[in-house]
Write an enzyme that holds these catalytic residues in place. Structure first.
Site, PDB file in Angstrom:
ATOM      1  N   GLU A  50      -5.250 -13.536   5.346  1.00  0.00           N
ATOM      2  CA  GLU A  50      -4.326 -12.698   4.588  1.00  0.00           C
ATOM      3  C   GLU A  50      -4.304 -13.085   3.114  1.00  0.00           C
ATOM      4  O   GLU A  50      -4.219 -12.222   2.235  1.00  0.00           O
ATOM      5  CB  GLU A  50      -2.920 -12.773   5.184  1.00  0.00           C
ATOM      6  CG  GLU A  50      -2.771 -12.064   6.520  1.00  0.00           C
ATOM      7  CD  GLU A  50      -3.004 -10.562   6.410  1.00  0.00           C
ATOM      8  OE1 GLU A  50      -2.839 -10.003   5.308  1.00  0.00           O
ATOM      9  OE2 GLU A  50      -3.343  -9.947   7.437  1.00  0.00           O
ATOM     10  N   TYR A 133       5.051  -9.715   2.038  1.00  0.00           N
ATOM     11  CA  TYR A 133       3.989  -9.084   2.822  1.00  0.00           C
ATOM     12  C   TYR A 133       3.264 -10.105   3.696  1.00  0.00           C
ATOM     13  O   TYR A 133       3.056  -9.881   4.897  1.00  0.00           O
ATOM     14  CB  TYR A 133       2.964  -8.375   1.918  1.00  0.00           C
ATOM     15  CG  TYR A 133       1.721  -8.043   2.713  1.00  0.00           C
ATOM     16  CD1 TYR A 133       1.714  -6.969   3.596  1.00  0.00           C
ATOM     17  CD2 TYR A 133       0.593  -8.862   2.663  1.00  0.00           C
ATOM     18  CE1 TYR A 133       0.613  -6.700   4.393  1.00  0.00           C
ATOM     19  CE2 TYR A 133      -0.512  -8.602   3.458  1.00  0.00           C
ATOM     20  CZ  TYR A 133      -0.506  -7.523   4.317  1.00  0.00           C
ATOM     21  OH  TYR A 133      -1.590  -7.268   5.107  1.00  0.00           O
ATOM     22  N   ASP A 151       0.682  -2.847   3.854  1.00  0.00           N
ATOM     23  CA  ASP A 151      -0.364  -3.017   2.837  1.00  0.00           C
ATOM     24  C   ASP A 151      -0.778  -1.642   2.325  1.00  0.00           C
ATOM     25  O   ASP A 151      -0.167  -0.619   2.668  1.00  0.00           O
ATOM     26  CB  ASP A 151      -1.550  -3.793   3.402  1.00  0.00           C
ATOM     27  CG  ASP A 151      -2.360  -3.012   4.424  1.00  0.00           C
ATOM     28  OD1 ASP A 151      -1.915  -1.919   4.857  1.00  0.00           O
ATOM     29  OD2 ASP A 151      -3.455  -3.482   4.803  1.00  0.00           O
TER      30      ASP A 151
END
Length: 354
Positions: A50, A133, A151
């Site tokens: 990520e 996020y 996203d």
């Protein structure tokens, strides 16, 4: 607009059925069949992927991910790595603050959490470099918690599914609300990855393949003939252009003069060529007095907020030159152009091509 509670469960079930058959095979991912059989994702690999995927494509990240996990298989291995080694492996991936935060986070997890990532969204937010996020993605994918993962792919899918005309980035809160309403309690990690896969492979930015989309029937933008127009975006301001100089000096024995850039700022912590400031009208600032010559040609590179044009100057490094503070003499055998960030490697490539 469709009521958020009308058919959320049905939509989630539809895309999970699609995902079970069409999930992308990614090096950090546990497949839906493996997950169903009890295999759980490694939070370290999810976190690493990520961080790498921020502002970067899957295609660009795969090789970096393989190299990192081969060299540093666990978060403890990464925590004990030399800063320069990690920055060198990151070179070319861009957004170098991510690499610095990667090391900080690995060391905090190792030293303060016994090498185990926190299992809650709030706990993850306390770690260096992890924002809302990334915390949501790790919580959902690694720990199967019903967090809302939003996203760029998910934003696009939501904007089309609900026919949202409000432009990004202003529409983000509305799109997150819509995405949250669809996030199921059952298999939330697979669901999050399913929507991301849908956006990456079918609901693409240009020419979406609506005919094979599992959500084609309920998609309001498709019904209105507007799918390819969404999401709308607020026009960006033109990027300014800055200029600068870089100085390449090599000794007769092959040694190079380089510098380790300060930890803070652009390219922080990376190896690079000594150079001037980057501004509209920079003053030449050679690292030492010499007969510097203009190599000819220019190095052009674009950062997030500006374009950069560099003038490349070259000379021979004196055999007994003592580097100033911050400068390093790197032996020819120890110098790897791949350790340089992209803009600095472009300067080397220009010299190498002469």
């Amino acid at each position: 607009m469709r009521d958020l509670n009308d058919d959320a469960l049905g939509l989630s079930d539809q895309i999970l059925v699609w995902y079970d058959e069409h999930a992308r095979a990614l090096p950090w991912r546990v497949s839906p069949s493996d997950r169903a059989s009890g295999v759980t994702p490694d939070p370290y690999r999810i976190w690493l992927s990520e961080v790498m995927l921020q502002q970067t494509t899957v295609a660009a990240v795969k090789d970096y991910f393989h190299r990192f996990t081969h060299r540093w298989p666990t978060v403890q291995d990464l925590a004990s790595a030399e800063d320069g080694d990690v920055m060198g492996e990151w070179a070319g991936l861009g957004y170098y603050a991510r690499a610095r935060n990667l090391l900080k986070c690995a060391r905090v997890v190792t030293d303060e959490y016994a090498g185990v990532f926190p299992t809650t969204h709030d706990g993850l937010l306390k770690l260096p470099g992890i924002g809302p996020y990334t915390a949501a993605a790790i919580s959902s994918i690694a720990y199967d918690l019903p967090e809302t993962v939003l996203d760029g792919n998910v934003e696009r899918v939501m904007a089309r599914l609900y026919n949202i005309d409000a432009p990004l980035p202003g529409a983000k809160p509305q799109l997150k609300t819509l995405a949250a309403a669809l996030t199921p309690d059952r298999r939330p990690g697979d669901y999050a990855q399913a929507v991301m896969d849908l956006g990456a492979t079918i609901c693409s930015p240009k020419s979406p393949a609506c005919g094979i989309c599992p959500w084609r029937d309920p998609c309001l933008a498709r019904s209105a003939g507007k799918a390819a127009e969404l999401p709308k975006k607020t026009p960006k301001k033109p990027k300014p252009t800055r200029r600068g100089h870089v100085y390449l000096a090599q000794a007769s024995n092959g040694e190079w003069l380089l510098e380790r850039r300060p930890d803070k700022g652009l390219l922080g912590g990376m190896l690079g060529w000594p150079g001037s400031e980057w501004s509209e009208a920079p003053e030449p600032t050679p690292p030492f007095a010499a007969n510097w010559r203009d190599l000819g040609g220019e190095v052009r590179h674009t950062f997030t907020h500006f374009h950069l044009i560099l003038q490349v100057m070259v000379t021979e490094l004196p055999p007994h030159h003592s580097p100033a503070d911050g400068h390093l003499r790197i032996a020819a055998n120890d110098f790897r152009p791949s350790d340089l960030p992209t803009v600095m490697r472009k300067a080397f490539d220009l010299w190498h091509g002469q």
